[in-house]
Write a protein that holds these residues in place. Sequence first.
Motif, short mmCIF file in Angstrom:
data_model
loop_
_atom_site.label_atom_id
_atom_site.label_comp_id
_atom_site.label_asym_id
_atom_site.label_seq_id
_atom_site.Cartn_x
_atom_site.Cartn_y
_atom_site.Cartn_z
N SER A 32 32.62 -37.69 34.81
CA SER A 32 32.72 -37.07 34.26
C SER A 32 32.92 -38.04 32.99
CB SER A 32 33.41 -35.77 34.07
OG SER A 32 34.64 -35.84 34.46
N ARG A 34 34.01 -41.44 30.43
CA ARG A 34 33.19 -41.73 29.60
C ARG A 34 32.83 -43.60 29.42
NH1 ARG A 34 36.14 -43.50 24.74
NH2 ARG A 34 37.22 -41.10 24.72
N ASN A 35 33.37 -43.67 31.23
CA ASN A 35 32.79 -45.62 30.82
C ASN A 35 33.45 -45.16 32.60
OD1 ASN A 35 33.22 -46.94 28.38
ND2 ASN A 35 35.12 -46.26 28.22
N SER A 37 31.54 -44.72 34.84
CA SER A 37 31.24 -43.29 35.90
C SER A 37 30.80 -43.09 36.90
CB SER A 37 31.07 -41.71 34.42
OG SER A 37 29.22 -42.56 34.69
#
Length: 79
Positions: A32, A34-35, A37
Amino acid sequence: MTRPDLRAASVAVCVLLRQDVPCLLITKRAVSLRNHSGQWALPGGRREPSESAVDAALRELREETGVAAEAGDVLGTLR
């Protein structure tokens, strides 16, 4: 060379003994996020302005894995 667009970060290279066998502790990032993952990573993250590299690495290690190490447990640092 300095990069003002980047923030300082620290990671912990943590070796634990499991049944007397040295093991490298790595984490898998949540899908989940953003970076990065789902990627495998060393415990670590951004350094707060008031923290040293060692303090940040130890904090991140504790927050991400529950391993509570102290400054005296640190064998060295890399820059």
